[in-house]
Design an enzyme around this catalytic site. Sequence first.
Site, PDB file in Angstrom:
ATOM      1  N   HIS A  76     -83.166   0.091  13.928  1.00  0.00           N
ATOM      2  CA  HIS A  76     -82.597   0.839  12.480  1.00  0.00           C
ATOM      3  C   HIS A  76     -83.196   2.143  12.868  1.00  0.00           C
ATOM      4  CE1 HIS A  76     -81.307  -3.138  11.170  1.00  0.00           C
ATOM      5  NE2 HIS A  76     -82.557  -3.532  11.179  1.00  0.00           N
ATOM      6  N   ASP A 123     -76.799  -7.404  14.728  1.00  0.00           N
ATOM      7  CA  ASP A 123     -77.983  -8.015  13.654  1.00  0.00           C
ATOM      8  C   ASP A 123     -77.748  -9.105  12.881  1.00  0.00           C
ATOM      9  OD1 ASP A 123     -80.080  -7.848  12.116  1.00  0.00           O
ATOM     10  OD2 ASP A 123     -79.911  -5.611  11.446  1.00  0.00           O
TER      11      ASP A 123
HETATM   12  C1  NGQ Z   1     -84.354  -9.730   9.953  1.00  0.00           C
HETATM   13  N1  NGQ Z   1     -82.983  -8.088   8.857  1.00  0.00           N
HETATM   14  O1  NGQ Z   1     -85.483  -9.960  10.309  1.00  0.00           O
HETATM   15  O2  NGQ Z   1     -83.463 -10.742   9.726  1.00  0.00           O
HETATM   16  C2  NGQ Z   1     -84.445  -8.603   8.708  1.00  0.00           C
HETATM   17  C3  NGQ Z   1     -84.690  -9.093   7.593  1.00  0.00           C
HETATM   18  C4  NGQ Z   1     -86.880  -8.356   7.118  1.00  0.00           C
HETATM   19  C5  NGQ Z   1     -82.847  -6.732   8.922  1.00  0.00           C
HETATM   20  N2  NGQ Z   1     -84.029  -6.284   8.471  1.00  0.00           N
HETATM   21  C6  NGQ Z   1     -86.079  -9.722   7.212  1.00  0.00           C
HETATM   22  N3  NGQ Z   1     -81.750  -6.321   8.844  1.00  0.00           N
HETATM   23  O3  NGQ Z   1     -86.629  -7.293   7.599  1.00  0.00           O
HETATM   24  O4  NGQ Z   1     -87.976  -8.592   6.317  1.00  0.00           O
HETATM   25 ZN    ZN Z   2     -82.786  -7.677  12.537  1.00  0.00          ZN
END
Ligand code: NGQ
Ligand code: ZN
Length: 455
Positions: free
Chosen positions: A271, A322
């Site tokens: 990101h 993602d």
């Molecule tokens: C994830 N996803 O690990 O799937 C994360 C969400 C987080 C993104 N960051 C959970 N897009 O970051 O706490």
């Molecule tokens: Zn992720």
Amino acid sequence: MQEIFAERALLADGWAAKVHVTIGEDGRIARVIRDSPAGVGVAHVPVLLPAMGNLHSHTFQRAMAGLAERRGPSERDSFWTWRAVMYRFLDLLTPEEIEAVAAQAFMEMQEAGFAAVAEFHYLHNRPGGAAYADPVELSARIFAAAAETGIGLTMLPVYYNRGGVDGRLLAGGQLRFANDLESFAALLERAKEIIHGLPTDTGLGIAPHSLRAVSPADLKVLETWLPDAPFHMHIAEQTAEVEETLAVLGARPIEWLLEHLPVDDGWCLIHCTHMEPYETKALARSGAVAGLCPVTEANLGDGIFDATHFTTAGGRFGIGSDSNIRISLNEELRQLEYSQRLNDRARVVLAESGHSAGRRLYDRALAGSAQALGRKAGVIAPGKWADLVALSPREAFPALRHPDLPLDGWIFAGDHAVTDLWSAGRHMVREGRHIKRDMIAARYRACLTAIAERM
Ligand code: NGQ
Ligand code: ZN
């Protein structure tokens, strides 16, 4: 041995005509011959490209695509309300379902033109947090799905140990992610054992989830464990995370990381949405890959990555799907370029004067993903994995005067352009369809029905 004849192929030094590629039994490219006659018994394709890897995926989230598009009760729908939905969803999944969903997602990635994937896998425990008898119970499901689909896998077991930068405890759905250093070391050892029985292009890395989920002390330990392996981490995606890091660690996330850890070309930072200009420049200089996930970042309302300044400073990037809300290689690259156009109120941003945006985006993402996956691929040349994608361009104009037209057409105008895909020589997509599509898709649909009944 497999033989491919391409009317046009993108080689290391650019487009070449009438290219004959031989794939060895070991899944590597054995030979590349230019200006070759079209032979018999040879797969004939109009356009052949090196296929890239998808550098960031959480496959299980594919099964909730569309389920978080209703506005919730809170004042403002956000990444954090989406995350709460996602946590409730993952608590429903059985090991068999995790495998079935992963197979569906991997298959769709291959049909989209990705030969490989870095799976950022953080489901390790039972709902509620109890460990499975085998620490790789769920990781093994990802390995099995990769083996079934034939995608090239770089497995990234995720270390997730706390609920926020302030060290708060894990709660709710997060209990399925929990490890301490000792249990995580055991998990990695088991993962190595499994990889011994898998195709030799299978890779292993480590993924500390984020500065929220991993303490500085643990991060410094993990960084030493698999010295030459890919090391991936989410960072600076949401402004709330930047503020929390500033408050607790006294610096912005990227700023803090670059100062305290030896970030180099083995790292992939996912990101990097929120950076000050000095962080953008410093990250570019580090050699790390920025793992951009433009479709998910738009879906989650993260913000816009400053690709303009990052690439000008020599920064490397690749793309990932993602959340898998949509699995589309061309759409990721298109979204990336369009986000810059909207932000800069300009056209053709991510290419230098006189160059094609499609070509620049593709070349950079190809190199970035090979680096991030630690995969000897990304070039059609002897010795590299035969990660190849064939396109059937729709454009009406012959590409004679504008050789990059197949790429610009695919990325900006096209949709169903992929006809064939090879992952380390495994010819899994033919005539636009994965060879196991019917079986994998039927099992996936049955899983969705079963999950829905428990929601
Ligand atoms: C994830 N996803 O690990 O799937 C994360 C969400 C987080 C993104 N960051 C959970 N897009 O970051 O706490
Ligand atoms: Zn992720």
